[in-house]
Write a protein that holds these residues in place. Sequence first.
Motif, short mmCIF file in Angstrom:
data_model
loop_
_atom_site.label_atom_id
_atom_site.label_comp_id
_atom_site.label_asym_id
_atom_site.label_seq_id
_atom_site.Cartn_x
_atom_site.Cartn_y
_atom_site.Cartn_z
N ASP A 146 0.93 -0.89 -0.14
CA ASP A 146 0.11 -0.04 -0.11
C ASP A 146 0.86 1.24 -0.20
OD1 ASP A 146 0.82 0.27 2.56
OD2 ASP A 146 -0.94 -0.27 3.53
N GLY A 147 0.48 2.41 0.22
CA GLY A 147 1.00 3.51 0.14
C GLY A 147 2.06 3.81 1.06
N ASN A 148 2.14 3.06 2.26
CA ASN A 148 3.28 3.07 3.29
C ASN A 148 4.56 2.32 2.68
OD1 ASN A 148 2.01 4.21 5.75
ND2 ASN A 148 0.78 2.41 5.34
N TRP A 149 4.46 1.83 1.33
CA TRP A 149 5.64 1.18 0.65
C TRP A 149 6.24 1.96 -0.29
CZ3 TRP A 149 6.20 -4.85 1.03
CH2 TRP A 149 5.08 -5.42 1.98
N VAL A 150 5.55 3.22 -0.29
CA VAL A 150 6.02 3.97 -1.60
C VAL A 150 7.10 4.92 -1.11
CG1 VAL A 150 5.38 5.79 -3.02
CG2 VAL A 150 3.85 3.74 -2.67
N VAL A 151 8.35 4.86 -1.60
CA VAL A 151 9.15 5.81 -1.27
C VAL A 151 9.31 7.10 -2.31
CG1 VAL A 151 11.84 6.07 -1.47
CG2 VAL A 151 10.81 4.02 -0.50
N PRO A 152 9.50 8.16 -1.86
CA PRO A 152 9.30 9.62 -2.67
C PRO A 152 10.87 9.63 -3.35
CG PRO A 152 9.01 10.29 -0.43
CD PRO A 152 9.42 8.76 -0.31
N PRO A 153 10.48 10.17 -4.78
CA PRO A 153 11.79 10.55 -5.55
C PRO A 153 12.85 10.93 -4.79
CG PRO A 153 9.66 11.20 -6.62
CD PRO A 153 9.47 10.94 -5.26
N GLU A 154 14.13 10.67 -5.01
CA GLU A 154 15.39 10.99 -4.39
C GLU A 154 15.68 10.45 -3.17
OE1 GLU A 154 17.56 12.82 -6.05
OE2 GLU A 154 16.12 13.28 -7.62
N ALA A 155 14.62 9.71 -2.51
CA ALA A 155 14.81 8.99 -1.17
C ALA A 155 15.38 7.71 -1.53
CB ALA A 155 13.28 9.02 -0.37
N ALA A 156 15.73 7.01 -0.37
CA ALA A 156 16.26 5.54 -0.52
C ALA A 156 15.14 4.45 -0.60
CB ALA A 156 17.33 5.36 0.73
N LEU A 157 15.58 3.57 -1.42
CA LEU A 157 14.64 2.23 -1.73
C LEU A 157 15.81 1.21 -0.58
CD1 LEU A 157 14.23 2.16 -5.26
CD2 LEU A 157 12.24 2.17 -3.44
N THR A 158 14.98 0.69 0.36
CA THR A 158 15.62 -0.11 1.35
C THR A 158 15.23 -1.82 0.91
OG1 THR A 158 15.27 1.56 2.78
CG2 THR A 158 15.75 -0.71 3.70
N MET A 159 16.44 -2.39 0.74
CA MET A 159 16.48 -3.97 0.95
C MET A 159 16.28 -4.27 2.42
SD MET A 159 19.76 -4.71 -1.49
CE MET A 159 19.69 -6.32 -1.08
#
Length: 333
Positions: A146-159
């Motif tokens: 859901d929306g809690n899994w969305v990262v803004p542009p320029e922010a880090a994606l987390t493994m």
Amino acid sequence: MMRLIQYLENGQLCAALVESDDAVRPIRIDGGVYALARIAIDSGQTLSAVVEVRLDDELIDYQPLIDEGRLLPPLTHPDPAHCLITGTGLTHLGSADTRSAMHAKASQTEESELTDSMRMFKMGVEGGRPAEGEVGVQPEWFYKGDGNWVVPPEAALTMPAFAEDGGEEPELVGVYLVGADGRPWRVGYAVGNEFSDHVVERQNYLWLAHSKLRQCSYGPELLIGELPAHLEGTSRITRNGETRWEKPFLTGEDNMSHSIANLEYHHFKYAGFRRPGDVHVHFFGTATLSFADHIRVEPGDRFEIELPALGRALRNPLIKKEEASTGVDILAL
């Protein structure tokens, strides 16, 4: 056509029209692009008309929004639980070859996996673009969160700590809002990174669902209007400012085995996806992955996905969480 962004100003959600590479024009609205889309749907106006009468007189600089980490995804829901992230696979010409290369194994008993992927792809080629008024074959479909899994542009994606990979998937994204009567409306299109665990997927294609339960990102701009049928972009991975891997990718309906209308039909045919007020972010698939070229990403790498027709590039660094979940507690009577 117009392009919209969302950003933070003194902690408040704001929306703006992209005027150029250097400047955006704020839109006078509380509630961002979601509120604008609600007004358009409820009043029967076009979104562009709703935007135009609310434009501010003054321009603001675009770059500080990026440098200061104030960009947000271009359409969000006030309650992230009411934003559903989903996607489709094997939808692009060449995507079956990419999937097969990813899953290539020596064991003859595992060749059935390749057959299933190729069969699904061929079904799309033969029946994924039905005539108007007809229903085509359904695509591969998956849920991401859901929306809690969305990262803004320029922010880090987390493994996650348990993840074996955190690879990019450069994709076109459709963004939707369901009206008060349960009718879904496409608000616009964005660039997306459908970030997945390709090592897990390669081990067994029945783990595809697990591999997709990861964060994602889309934006920073939302294209309002008709989508060009042919889109050319570039997917890139950099490390310490130097390019590790770069490859062009194609999307748009001229490069897809399914029509967008067919993909939309098979998503929104489910009544549970037509809940009034919900936002849907739907990834349309890709045929281009760094993983298929034997690239292994590492924390500190940065993904850059450019699709010029949709505005600025989507950029996200990669990090990895160090601690895993502690499991489930028991609630005793």
